[in-house]
Design a protein around this motif. Sequence first.
Motif, PDB file in Angstrom:
ATOM      1  N   PHE A  74      -9.196   2.575  -6.726  1.00 11.02           N
ATOM      2  CA  PHE A  74      -9.124   1.941  -5.495  1.00 11.02           C
ATOM      3  C   PHE A  74      -8.884   0.853  -4.473  1.00 11.02           C
ATOM      4  CE2 PHE A  74     -12.226   2.186  -1.506  1.00 11.02           C
ATOM      5  CZ  PHE A  74     -11.770   2.869  -0.820  1.00 11.02           C
ATOM      6  N   ARG A  75      -9.621  -0.117  -5.274  1.00 13.78           N
ATOM      7  CA  ARG A  75      -9.768  -1.147  -4.532  1.00 13.78           C
ATOM      8  C   ARG A  75      -7.999  -1.565  -4.984  1.00 13.78           C
ATOM      9  NH1 ARG A  75     -12.884  -6.663  -6.493  1.00 13.78           N
ATOM     10  NH2 ARG A  75     -14.344  -5.855  -5.199  1.00 13.78           N
ATOM     11  N   ARG A  76      -7.294  -1.370  -5.620  1.00 11.30           N
ATOM     12  CA  ARG A  76      -5.653  -1.532  -5.661  1.00 11.30           C
ATOM     13  C   ARG A  76      -4.688  -0.425  -5.154  1.00 11.30           C
ATOM     14  NH1 ARG A  76      -1.143  -4.141  -5.685  1.00 11.30           N
ATOM     15  NH2 ARG A  76      -0.202  -3.539  -6.685  1.00 11.30           N
ATOM     16  N   VAL A  77      -5.613   0.704  -4.121  1.00 15.14           N
ATOM     17  CA  VAL A  77      -4.995   1.302  -3.414  1.00 15.14           C
ATOM     18  C   VAL A  77      -5.128   0.658  -1.959  1.00 15.14           C
ATOM     19  CG1 VAL A  77      -4.761   3.255  -2.003  1.00 15.14           C
ATOM     20  CG2 VAL A  77      -4.806   3.373  -5.105  1.00 15.14           C
ATOM     21  N   LEU A  78      -5.836   0.153  -2.146  1.00 18.70           N
ATOM     22  CA  LEU A  78      -6.396  -0.615  -0.803  1.00 18.70           C
ATOM     23  C   LEU A  78      -5.035  -1.840  -0.595  1.00 18.70           C
ATOM     24  CD1 LEU A  78     -10.208  -0.765  -0.379  1.00 18.70           C
ATOM     25  CD2 LEU A  78      -8.605   0.348   1.268  1.00 18.70           C
ATOM     26  N   ARG A  79      -5.035  -2.449  -1.308  1.00 23.73           N
ATOM     27  CA  ARG A  79      -4.368  -3.871  -1.577  1.00 23.73           C
ATOM     28  C   ARG A  79      -2.270  -2.928  -1.233  1.00 23.73           C
ATOM     29  NH1 ARG A  79      -5.150  -5.135  -5.991  1.00 23.73           N
ATOM     30  NH2 ARG A  79      -7.192  -6.520  -5.683  1.00 23.73           N
ATOM     31  N   MET A  80      -2.099  -2.135  -1.592  1.00 23.17           N
ATOM     32  CA  MET A  80      -1.049  -1.412  -1.872  1.00 23.17           C
ATOM     33  C   MET A  80      -1.066  -0.784   0.029  1.00 23.17           C
ATOM     34  SD  MET A  80      -0.102   1.013  -5.046  1.00 23.17           S
ATOM     35  CE  MET A  80      -1.308   2.282  -5.261  1.00 23.17           C
ATOM     36  N   VAL A  81      -1.311  -0.560   0.471  1.00 23.05           N
ATOM     37  CA  VAL A  81      -1.546  -0.530   1.478  1.00 23.05           C
ATOM     38  C   VAL A  81      -1.675  -1.707   2.324  1.00 23.05           C
ATOM     39  CG1 VAL A  81      -3.196   0.514   3.524  1.00 23.05           C
ATOM     40  CG2 VAL A  81      -3.107   1.162   1.790  1.00 23.05           C
ATOM     41  N   GLN A  82      -1.726  -1.855   2.407  1.00 24.27           N
ATOM     42  CA  GLN A  82      -1.705  -4.018   2.914  1.00 24.27           C
ATOM     43  C   GLN A  82      -0.515  -4.268   2.682  1.00 24.27           C
ATOM     44  OE1 GLN A  82      -4.398  -7.008   1.429  1.00 24.27           O
ATOM     45  NE2 GLN A  82      -4.025  -8.556   3.549  1.00 24.27           N
ATOM     46  N   GLU A  83       0.551  -4.216   1.135  1.00 27.04           N
ATOM     47  CA  GLU A  83       1.186  -4.600   0.690  1.00 27.04           C
ATOM     48  C   GLU A  83       2.470  -3.595   1.448  1.00 27.04           C
ATOM     49  OE1 GLU A  83       1.292  -4.925  -3.653  1.00 27.04           O
ATOM     50  OE2 GLU A  83       0.018  -6.519  -2.629  1.00 27.04           O
ATOM     51  N   GLY A  84       2.432  -2.752   2.219  1.00 25.40           N
ATOM     52  CA  GLY A  84       2.954  -1.344   2.584  1.00 25.40           C
ATOM     53  C   GLY A  84       4.027  -1.269   1.317  1.00 25.40           C
ATOM     54  N   LYS A  85       3.223  -0.863   0.243  1.00 19.18           N
ATOM     55  CA  LYS A  85       3.629   0.375  -0.354  1.00 19.18           C
ATOM     56  C   LYS A  85       3.333   1.717  -0.812  1.00 19.18           C
ATOM     57  CE  LYS A  85       3.601  -3.338  -3.951  1.00 19.18           C
ATOM     58  NZ  LYS A  85       3.772  -4.303  -4.397  1.00 19.18           N
ATOM     59  N   VAL A  86       2.255   2.091  -0.057  1.00 15.04           N
ATOM     60  CA  VAL A  86       2.336   2.995   0.431  1.00 15.04           C
ATOM     61  C   VAL A  86       1.949   3.615   1.760  1.00 15.04           C
ATOM     62  CG1 VAL A  86       0.210   3.702  -1.997  1.00 15.04           C
ATOM     63  CG2 VAL A  86      -0.377   3.098  -0.294  1.00 15.04           C
ATOM     64  N   ASP A  87       2.330   4.438   2.265  1.00 10.99           N
ATOM     65  CA  ASP A  87       1.480   5.481   3.775  1.00 10.99           C
ATOM     66  C   ASP A  87       0.850   5.719   3.880  1.00 10.99           C
ATOM     67  OD1 ASP A  87       4.898   4.818   4.310  1.00 10.99           O
ATOM     68  OD2 ASP A  87       4.653   6.650   2.489  1.00 10.99           O
ATOM     69  N   VAL A  88      -0.132   6.490   3.362  1.00 10.75           N
ATOM     70  CA  VAL A  88      -0.992   7.314   3.259  1.00 10.75           C
ATOM     71  C   VAL A  88      -2.577   7.336   2.294  1.00 10.75           C
ATOM     72  CG1 VAL A  88      -2.649   9.612   3.493  1.00 10.75           C
ATOM     73  CG2 VAL A  88       0.137   8.715   4.815  1.00 10.75           C
ATOM     74  N   MET A  89      -3.156   6.998   3.012  1.00 13.95           N
ATOM     75  CA  MET A  89      -5.025   7.231   1.741  1.00 13.95           C
ATOM     76  C   MET A  89      -6.064   8.576   2.488  1.00 13.95           C
ATOM     77  SD  MET A  89      -6.829   3.277   1.176  1.00 13.95           S
ATOM     78  CE  MET A  89      -8.014   4.090  -0.328  1.00 13.95           C
ATOM     79  N   LEU A  90      -6.618   9.258   1.459  1.00 12.42           N
ATOM     80  CA  LEU A  90      -7.210  10.097   1.588  1.00 12.42           C
ATOM     81  C   LEU A  90      -8.345  10.005   1.172  1.00 12.42           C
ATOM     82  CD1 LEU A  90      -4.496  12.699   0.408  1.00 12.42           C
ATOM     83  CD2 LEU A  90      -4.620  12.337   2.238  1.00 12.42           C
ATOM     84  N   GLY A  91      -9.445   9.761   2.638  1.00 14.31           N
ATOM     85  CA  GLY A  91     -10.634   9.541   2.177  1.00 14.31           C
ATOM     86  C   GLY A  91     -11.536   8.436   2.460  1.00 14.31           C
TER      87      GLY A  91
END
Length: 250
Positions: A74-91
């Motif tokens: 989860f924490r890494r997904v938040l970082r990927m959002v910040q880095e522009g590596k993912v578009d969407v998070m679910l939940g």
Amino acid sequence: MRVLIAALMMAVALPAIGQQGTETVEPLTVTVGANHAPPYRIIDGGEATGLYVEIFEEIADRLGWQVKYREAPFRRVLRMVQEGKVDVMLGPLETAERAELMEFVAPAFPPERRLFFYLDKQHKIERYSDLYGRAIGVLEGASYFQRFDNDDKLLKEPAPRYENLMLMMQKGRVDVVIAPELVGRYVIEKLDIDAEISPFFVPGERSYIAVAKNSPVVEYADYIRAALKLIEMEGIHEDLVLKYLGRAPE
């Protein structure tokens, strides 16, 4: 009602029209960052399913979008959002800090109580003050409720998955695990851990489809909301929620 349905259908049809030859809307491939958290997000190799995934896939289908998934804690997904590596998070739950990175587009997922699981009777939580002096297992990067999240006097032991936290409790490394109701019950049944649920709990909040503010997908927030409204009106959203609320671990 017919007028409303027609308006929603037109709203969700516009991207598909763009994909059929005009240059107004380009076809989108949306990258979703997801941690493995059954039964919300079940990531098994290249396959993704779970309550949140199936709801989003229904939305994406109506928008003519292709979806790919990147699994990470989860924490890494938040970082990927910040880095522009993912578009969407679910939940994710909406917090002021996260709102700087993401637009919380639609509260698409049902609220769930935050429960405190325990094995030893002396660790049963009957009131908030019972948490002091306990080692509490928490998911890395997760938000539970404001008082708990901001309470520096609590001893919180993080781990990347709820499975890890429940096993830590079984081994005596934490006294209590806090988890959303559905995922907590799912994990203890799957791992065959005879955990009890404390009488003290916290009411849940609706969680969101959140879109990174640095992603082009953020321009389609209204389309996502319209597509969600459509699947709610069709009864699909309710059917999926009921399907997973009654689902046993596999």
